[in-house]
Write a protein that holds these residues in place. Structure first.
Motif, PDB file in Angstrom:
ATOM      1  N   ILE C 190     -73.421 -17.557  10.239  1.00 27.75           N
ATOM      2  CA  ILE C 190     -74.789 -18.029  10.024  1.00 27.75           C
ATOM      3  C   ILE C 190     -75.096 -18.218   8.543  1.00 27.75           C
ATOM      4  CG2 ILE C 190     -75.845 -15.718  10.032  1.00 27.75           C
ATOM      5  CD1 ILE C 190     -77.246 -18.967  11.528  1.00 27.75           C
ATOM      6  N   PRO C 208     -81.872 -16.621   9.007  1.00 26.42           N
ATOM      7  CA  PRO C 208     -82.489 -17.867   8.547  1.00 26.42           C
ATOM      8  C   PRO C 208     -84.005 -17.699   8.439  1.00 26.42           C
ATOM      9  CG  PRO C 208     -80.876 -18.318  10.241  1.00 26.42           C
ATOM     10  CD  PRO C 208     -81.056 -16.823  10.209  1.00 26.42           C
ATOM     11  N   CYS C 362     -77.464 -14.689  14.816  1.00 29.23           N
ATOM     12  CA  CYS C 362     -77.968 -13.597  13.986  1.00 29.23           C
ATOM     13  C   CYS C 362     -78.857 -12.665  14.788  1.00 29.23           C
ATOM     14  CB  CYS C 362     -78.698 -14.132  12.756  1.00 29.23           C
ATOM     15  SG  CYS C 362     -80.408 -14.603  13.066  1.00 29.23           S
ATOM     16  N   GLN C 364     -81.993 -13.068  15.501  1.00 31.46           N
ATOM     17  CA  GLN C 364     -83.385 -12.996  15.065  1.00 31.46           C
ATOM     18  C   GLN C 364     -84.334 -13.518  16.138  1.00 31.46           C
ATOM     19  OE1 GLN C 364     -85.970 -14.236  11.182  1.00 31.46           O
ATOM     20  NE2 GLN C 364     -84.362 -15.602  11.754  1.00 31.46           N
ATOM     21  N   CYS C 368     -82.009 -17.949  21.116  1.00 31.52           N
ATOM     22  CA  CYS C 368     -80.623 -17.933  20.680  1.00 31.52           C
ATOM     23  C   CYS C 368     -79.971 -16.584  20.962  1.00 31.52           C
ATOM     24  CB  CYS C 368     -80.581 -18.277  19.198  1.00 31.52           C
ATOM     25  SG  CYS C 368     -78.990 -18.096  18.421  1.00 31.52           S
ATOM     26  N   ARG C 369     -80.641 -15.512  20.596  1.00 36.00           N
ATOM     27  CA  ARG C 369     -80.079 -14.174  20.806  1.00 36.00           C
ATOM     28  C   ARG C 369     -79.736 -13.962  22.274  1.00 36.00           C
ATOM     29  NH1 ARG C 369     -84.287 -11.280  19.286  1.00 36.00           N
ATOM     30  NH2 ARG C 369     -85.108 -11.197  21.382  1.00 36.00           N
ATOM     31  N   VAL C 407     -85.469 -20.711  15.230  1.00 37.77           N
ATOM     32  CA  VAL C 407     -85.711 -20.751  13.788  1.00 37.77           C
ATOM     33  C   VAL C 407     -84.724 -21.703  13.121  1.00 37.77           C
ATOM     34  CG1 VAL C 407     -85.677 -19.412  11.655  1.00 37.77           C
ATOM     35  CG2 VAL C 407     -86.695 -18.427  13.712  1.00 37.77           C
ATOM     36  N   ALA C 411     -78.881 -22.356  17.578  1.00 36.62           N
ATOM     37  CA  ALA C 411     -79.061 -22.403  19.027  1.00 36.62           C
ATOM     38  C   ALA C 411     -78.716 -23.795  19.565  1.00 36.62           C
ATOM     39  CB  ALA C 411     -80.496 -22.031  19.397  1.00 36.62           C
TER      40      ALA C 411
HETATM   41  S1  SF4 Z   1     -81.299 -19.750  16.138  1.00 34.38           S
HETATM   42 FE1  SF4 Z   1     -82.423 -17.867  15.648  1.00 34.38          FE
HETATM   43  S2  SF4 Z   1     -81.120 -16.190  16.381  1.00 34.38           S
HETATM   44 FE2  SF4 Z   1     -79.891 -18.033  16.315  1.00 34.38          FE
HETATM   45  S3  SF4 Z   1     -78.886 -17.897  14.366  1.00 34.38           S
HETATM   46 FE3  SF4 Z   1     -80.713 -19.174  14.073  1.00 34.38          FE
HETATM   47  S4  SF4 Z   1     -82.299 -17.751  13.458  1.00 34.38           S
HETATM   48 FE4  SF4 Z   1     -80.617 -16.533  14.256  1.00 34.38          FE
END
Ligand code: SF4
Ligand code: FMN
Ligand code: SF4
Ligand code: SF4
Ligand code: FES
Ligand code: FES
Lengths: 573, 230, 463
Positions: C190, C208, C362, C364, C368-369, C407, C411
């Motif tokens: 990332i 990010p 990441c 966050q 995505c997580r 973010v 994703a």
């Molecule tokens: S989409 Fe969100 S969780 Fe995925 S890497 Fe980017 S900031 Fe991190």
């Protein structure tokens, strides 16, 4: 003023506003987790998505471009946007879940994702009933889940510090807790560790999360990942009643909600008041909850023998009358303005010197935040009533020469301004709260504590704030019943409005000062009867130092009182 | 074609370090100090960034090179040296995979099984190493010499499959024979040479590697491995 | 679209690429040594011309780069000159920064490493020129931690350049001063995302940041920042020396210039090739020696793992430039092509990519997580033969739930290969699935219950 249209309704806004806060202020709920008005905005939960567009202007003429119906054309970007971090601009058009199926679906999608690795153990989760995740999942979430795989497992039941327990599996990684220690208390005790779906908050290796405000993280945690150690598994939130009142912890005037069940205080949480404690309170102010339940002085006594309220009041009246002007009256920075005021009126009626009070300012360290150097809640109220602090050098001789010492609430022996020997041979009338009171009493008229009375505290900044009864005392009187609003609509947000007021269990046999002092006065033939403490305050607020401080005006957030101190520079418009 | 393990059910793990329980000490106090040279180096790092936090990553690298991995006391030392909160340093260290949060073997093999390496036999190489050293990936051989890990793309996809040794040298164009040689060389304490990957166009235009100061591996001489992939 | 309008002409747009002379990695032995670079490759001439001899003022240099048509080589393909012009006017009290992005962690990408090794001074010179164009005093060169050998190698080159006065105080005797700090990552994909890289430089967890504010306003250490890829900056001295017209004349008009193609996978001569943009994918296969073992190529991932895979039929007439690849249904990404032959299992391949993004998220933000793990788990089930055809539709829906709602773009990068892998190789996926009969209703299956009898992958009985 610039304008924004939210779901078809136009609102004016101050430039610089963020959309989510604007919507919340305007009464439009948008589900959200990570946003907290007191902290930075990471926009990481992605729950508050809305569809927002700005009007299209012609590049050359700078005129708005109109569509075929003569309406201004709006450019909605390709993506939904998180409202918490979105700057509102003039002419913006916003669709929330209320007016856009797309937004509603996106919010439901996000909730499904938030729940796929969530343990969903609401039945055994302390947060259930007040859990933003639970509530918003019901309101905005999908019907079910399509996730059919093993969930991610993370540490559970981790005692992060003396007061906070973590269940990392419930954590949704909103980073509110870590931002709290980084931005509010600046102790930097918490961090998120690991990466991806293994993320969770943690202390540095072996370190203890002993921030003096650590339990604020349990308040702002939008799930049951962080819970207060003392409250774990004590009660379900819906079994409790929650009363908005003021803490008697120190002079900061912390606005709190007091949670009770069976007439016991089980939990104290901060209540938002941007002019006092904002959203926070120190751990120490919560852990005093037991003092309201345990070791309470219950039932009047005469020379240590239980007696009736009438007999005790009659005897106290007789003693005051006998001592005449030789009564040493001690008011209290722990007692309300109302009670202290009545005590002053009583002293005046018998021609005794005006009551003094034990000033505790400087007796502990000020942390520059919500723990002040003054452990008492109403020093400012006493001073404004014109009461003088006792002079510890003169008090013993004054006590010895008095024919009666009449004490409201405070414990001068415990405060080390008086020794038990100083009172030898001098009778004492005491309105005390605990059996551990060290000043001996000839007549004891147990006093209701801050969580059981109706009255006013003035905090260190001169803010008058209203106490409300959170639990019932045995000798309930009509004013208290009115104050708790039995039979009227109450603004309980959680819990059942009727349980505690009809529960006989754990009632302490005590009375507020404004109920007993008039009884004592009546025995002297002095009429100090007021219909309610509100009426007392109506009278007190006629004094310039309390101007405007009526119960009605104080309501939930209090009123700032005029500062007459000439040394304090006044800000003039 | 082989693939990573199925993410499966497991029980809730304990945290690596429990709050309130002092972590076992690895580095004795007497050794938990920077040499003058290291201290000077840290000062240089500090000067390179407008905030002390900027130097955290470099100082963590320094600590890891010195002590082999990052036991808590070393992260604490880094935090104290730079005046950065300890928890913050810990949060940073756990974010990055190259910082070792637990003790590893003397040599750590990061075998790339990602993307190009996967389709060129990365898993074969990983499993060959596992079998050869008697470990399961993530584990360390009994003699404490070798840790085998599955790695994500290491940026050498043109010479797949490949591995990296202890965050250092790359070994390109792996074959079973090359792995045997590598393990033997490391056992005998040999220094690994830097392998320079020849550009195919250099092969055509310059007759091989352009560098006169590095050992070359010629990318395009790798035998096709796709035969073994099904 | 009318035939005439299509960019997919099957014709190379790289001009006379067979006689193309390499300029980023010219065939000069030991070019990484500063003496060789100066003597044999016009080394630091552009810097001298611009900074000392006033060939361009900062604005002029920015305009020249704009005119060259140079577009970022880090993945997004944004116009470099335009990006530079976003920097706010110089405020003497506000430091401003340049970040050179050498994180290079996108699977299938290994081109910047060759610049580090073979022509580091070209990149350094480009960094200094970019710094001059934007009046910057400090540049951070972020290199992924795994490139330890290359980091040391680049650091040696930086030291040489300091010694010769190309970096540091009063460069070439002018009042232009700039420092170059090499920063090593430590293993996190990332960090290649621009705002994550900034948090990493600041010694934070590399999350990010939300945009706006954009880096040009609030970047690293809270100051205006521009970030460019290593290869992008290495192109700058070439633009200065040979002129914007020369650069713009290479390859297709909208996406010109020499470019490093990282070719990997089932080819006989994998590696980094320098050619003009706009090369036909089939020409690249040819220069890379064709498919291994005489097999057929079945799929191509044209620009790193996050770019949608193309079937060979789609890839064959496609050229390597942003516009044509977009029309073909993919994107240029980092120019790292991976060729997959007919024996490749696209399900396992897609699964491994999903594993990568799951590992590298990441963590966050929610979609995505949580989504990357869901994709991997679902693909693993299918790959192991326990999935159902309805899982494929579920996967597509999860992709919908992730794309455009996070973010950063990780994703999206995670969702695309899954979405397009399924769309373009659906028969392969279905062949690995147990049939689901719920769609037809006739069979009354719920997808979770095993169906008896012979079913085709789509759930229609064969008899
Ligand atoms: S989409 Fe969100 S969780 Fe995925 S890497 Fe980017 S900031 Fe991190
Ligand atoms: C998840 C993610 C990873 C990225 N990784 C890299 C990378 O490794 N190297 C790189 O140069 N750019 C990477 N980028 C692109 C950068 O964010 C940025 O666009 C680029 O460095 C800008 O440089 P350019 O304009 O020169 O291309 C990545 C972007 C994303 C979203
Ligand atoms: S955190 Fe909320 S949703 Fe989760 S188990 Fe507890 S009450 Fe239920
Ligand atoms: S523990 Fe609670 S407050 Fe902290 S990150 Fe998790 S969900 Fe947010
Ligand atoms: S509240 Fe907006 S993203 Fe979390
Ligand atoms: S895929 Fe293995 S090095 Fe890139």
């Amino acid at each position: 003023m610039p304008q924004v249209t939210i779901d078809g309704t136009t609102h004016e806004f101050e430039p610089g506003a963020k959309l989510l806060q604007l919507c919340l202020d305007a009464g439009t709920e948008i589900p959200h987790f990570c946003y907290h008005p007191a902290m930075s905005v990471p926009a990481n939960c992605r729950q508050c998505l809305v569809k927002a567009g700005t009007p299209i202007f012609d590049r050359e003429t700078k005129e708005p471009v109109l569509d075929e119906n003569g309406e201004q054309k709006i450019n909605f970007g390709p993506k939904l946007q998180p409202s918490c971090s979105l700057d509102v601009t003039d002419g913006m058009v916003v669709h929330t879940q209320l007016s856009s199926q797309e937004v509603a679906a996106a919010q439901a999608d996000n909730l499904e994702l938030l729940l796929i690795n969530h343990p969903l153990d609401c039945p055994i989760c302390d947060q259930a009933g007040q859990c933003p995740l639970q509530i918003q999942a019901y309101k905005y979430g999908p019907e079910g889940s399509r996730f059919e795989f093993a969930k991610v497992h993370k540490p559970k039941r981790v005692q992060l510090g003396p007061n906070v327990v973590m269940d990392a599996e419930r954590c949704i990684n909103c980073t509110r807790c870590t931002r709290f220690t980084a931005e509010i208390t600046e102790t930097h005790q918490l961090t998120i560790i690991n990466r991806g779906d293994k993320n969770h908050p943690m202390t540095a290796p072996g370190e203890v999360f002993d921030d003096a405000y650590s339990m604020c993280t349990t308040d702002i945690c939008p799930v049951g990942a962080l819970t207060e150690d003392y409250f774990r598994f004590q009660a379900r939130v819906w079994e409790m009643a929650k009363t908005p009142t003021i803490s008697d912890f120190g002079s900061a005037g912390i606005n709190v909600d007091v949670w009770t069940k069976n007439n016991e205080v089980l939990r104290i949480t901060p209540r938002q008041n941007l002019d006092a404690n904002e959203y926070w309170m120190p751990d120490a102010a919560r852990l005093i909850y037991e003092t309201y339940n345990e070791g309470r002085a219950s039932g009047p006594t005469l020379n240590g023998t239980p007696t009736t309220w009438e007999a005790a009041a009659r005897e106290a009246g007789r003693m005051v009358q006998e001592a005449g002007s030789d009564v040493l009256f001690l008011g209290s920075a722990y007692a309300t303005v109302e009670d202290n005021y009545l005590l002053m009126r009583l002293a005046e009626a018998v021609g005794a010197p005006a009551p003094q009070f034990v000033d505790r300012r400087g007796s502990q360290a000020d942390d520059g935040f919500l723990v002040s150097d003054d452990p008492a809640p109403n020093t400012e109220g006493c001073l404004r009533l014109g009461m003088k602090p006792v002079d510890p050098a003169l008090l013993p001789s004054a006590a010895a020469s008095a024919r009666l010492v009449y004490i409201l609430q405070d414990d001068p022996v415990q405060a080390e301004v008086l020794r038990v020997e100083d009172l030898e041979g001098t009778p004492v009338v005491l309105h005390g709260t605990h059996v551990t009171h060290r000043t001996p009493a000839t007549v004891s008229l147990p006093l209701a504590m801050s969580v059981e009375t109706l009255g006013t505290y003035v905090n260190r900044d001169g803010r008058a704030q209203l106490l409300r009864p959170a639990k019932m005392v045995k000798a309930m009187n009509r004013s208290l019943l009115m104050a708790v609003g039995t039979g009227q609509s109450r603004n309980d947000r959680v819990g059942t409005p009727f349980d505690r007021w009809h529960d006989e269990a754990n009632q302490v046999d005590c009375l507020p000062g404004w109920a007993t002092i008039p009884q004592v006065a009546a025995a002297l033939g002095v009429d100090l009867t007021f219909k309610s403490p509100a009426k007392i305050m109506a009278e007190v607020s006629a004094q310039p130092a309390f101007a405007g401080a009526t119960h009605g005006a104080m309501d939930l957030l209090g009123v700032p009182l005029e500062t007459e101190d000439a040394d304090v520079p006044q800000i003039t418009a | 074609m082989m693939t990573p393990d199925t993410p499966g059910p497991s029980v809730s793990p304990q945290p690596q370090y429990v709050p309130g329980q002092a972590p076992p000490r690895v580095i004795p106090d007497a050794e938990l100090v920077w040499t003058d040279e290291e201290a000077a180096q840290i000062e240089t790092f500090r000067a390179q960034y407008p905030t002390p936090d900027g130097a955290v990553m470099k100082t963590l690298w320094l600590a890891q090179r010195k002590w082999g991995w990052l036991p808590p006391e070393t992260m604490h030392l880094v935090a104290d040296t730079l005046g950065v909160p300890y928890a913050k340093v810990y949060g940073v260290a756990t974010f990055y995979t190259q910082y070792f949060k637990e003790e590893k073997g003397t040599f750590v093999f990061d075998v790339c099984t990602c993307f190009s390496c996967q389709v060129c036999g990365g898993y074969d190489m990983l499993h060959y190493l596992e079998d050869k050293l008697g470990v399961v990936k993530g584990g360390t051989s009994e003699d404490g010499l070798f840790t085998v890990q599955e790695a994500e793309c290491l940026g050498a996809c043109g010479s797949a499959p490949m591995l990296q040794v202890t965050n250092g040298p790359y070994v390109h164009n792996l074959t079973e024979a090359k792995i045997d040689q590598l393990v033997d060389a490391l056992r005998q304490g040999a220094e690994l040479p830097f392998e320079s990957v020849t550009l195919p166009q250099d092969g055509d235009e310059m007759g091989g590697n352009r560098r006169t100061d590095a050992q070359a591996v010629e990318t395009y001489q790798t035998p096709p491995v796709s035969d073994t992939i099904h | 679209m009318a035939d005439a309008d299509t960019l997919l002409t099957g014709q190379s747009k790289a001009g006379d690429w067979r006689s193309f002379e390499r300029v980023i990695l010219p065939p000069v032995r030991d070019l990484h040594k500063i003496d060789v670079y100066e003597a044999e490759a016009d080394g630091y001439k552009a810097l001298k011309d611009v900074v000392r001899d006033g060939k361009f003022d900062p604005k002029g240099l920015t305009d020249e780069v704009k005119a060259s048509g140079l577009r970022g080589r880090g993945g997004a393909g944004f116009s470099t000159g335009l990006k530079w012009s976003f920097m706010p006017p110089v405020d003497p009290d506000k430091p401003r920064y340049l970040c050179c992005n050498g994180d290079e962690s996108e699977p299938g990408t290994f081109k910047d490493r060759q610049i580090f090794e073979y022509n580091p001074h070209l990149m350094i010179e480009g960094i200094m020129l970019a710094g001059y164009a934007m009046t910057i005093k400090t540049c951070y060169l972020y290199i992924r931690g795994e490139y330890d050998d290359y980091i040391q190698h680049v650091q040696r080159a930086v030291n040489e350049a300091y010694d010769r006065g190309y970096i540091g105080k009063n460069i070439l005797g002018t009042d232009f001063s700039m420092d170059l700090v090499v920063h090593a990552g430590a293993g996190a994909y990332i960090c290649g995302e621009e705002t994550s890289l900034m948090n990493s430089l600041e010694g934070r967890r590399a999350y990010p940041r939300i945009k706006p504010p954009f880096p040009a306003q609030v970047g690293v250490f809270g100051m205006p920042t521009t970030i460019n890829n290593v290869e992008t900056l290495a192109d700058v001295p070439l633009v200065v020396n040979r002129g914007a017209d020369w650069f713009a004349g290479i390859g297709p008009e909208k996406h010109p210039g020499p470019v490093l193609y990282g070719i990997s996978g089932h080819v006989n001569r994998p590696g980094v090739y320098e050619y003009p943009t706009g090369m036909l994918i089939s020409d690249l296969l040819e220069v890379a020696g064709g498919a291994r073992g005489g097999k057929r190529i079945k799929a191509v991932v044209p620009g790193g793992s996050s770019t949608p895979p193309l079937t060979w039929a789609m890839a064959e007439p496609t050229t390597m430039d942003a516009e044509t690849l977009r029309e073909a249904g993919s994107s240029m990404g980092t120019g790292g092509l991976c060729f997959l032959d007919e024996d490749t299992d696209m399900v396992s391949f897609t699964r491994r990519i999903a594993h990568f993004y799951h590992h590298e998220s990441c963590g966050q933000c929610t979609p995505c997580r949580e989504g990357t793990g869901w994709l991997e788990k679902c693909l693993a089930r299918i790959d192991e033969g326990n999935g159902h055809t309805r899982d494929l539709d579920l996967l597509l829906e999860v992709c919908d739930q992730m794309e455009g709602r996070t973010v950063c773009a990780l994703a999206d990068a995670a969702a695309w290969p899954v979405r397009w892998g399924i769309k373009r190789f659906r028969d392969e996926f279905e062949a690995k699935c147990r049939p689901t009969a719920f769609a037809s209703g006739a069979l009354g299956g719920d997808g979770a219950t095993e169906q008896t009898g012979e079913l085709t992958p789509t759930g229609v009985p064969t008899t």
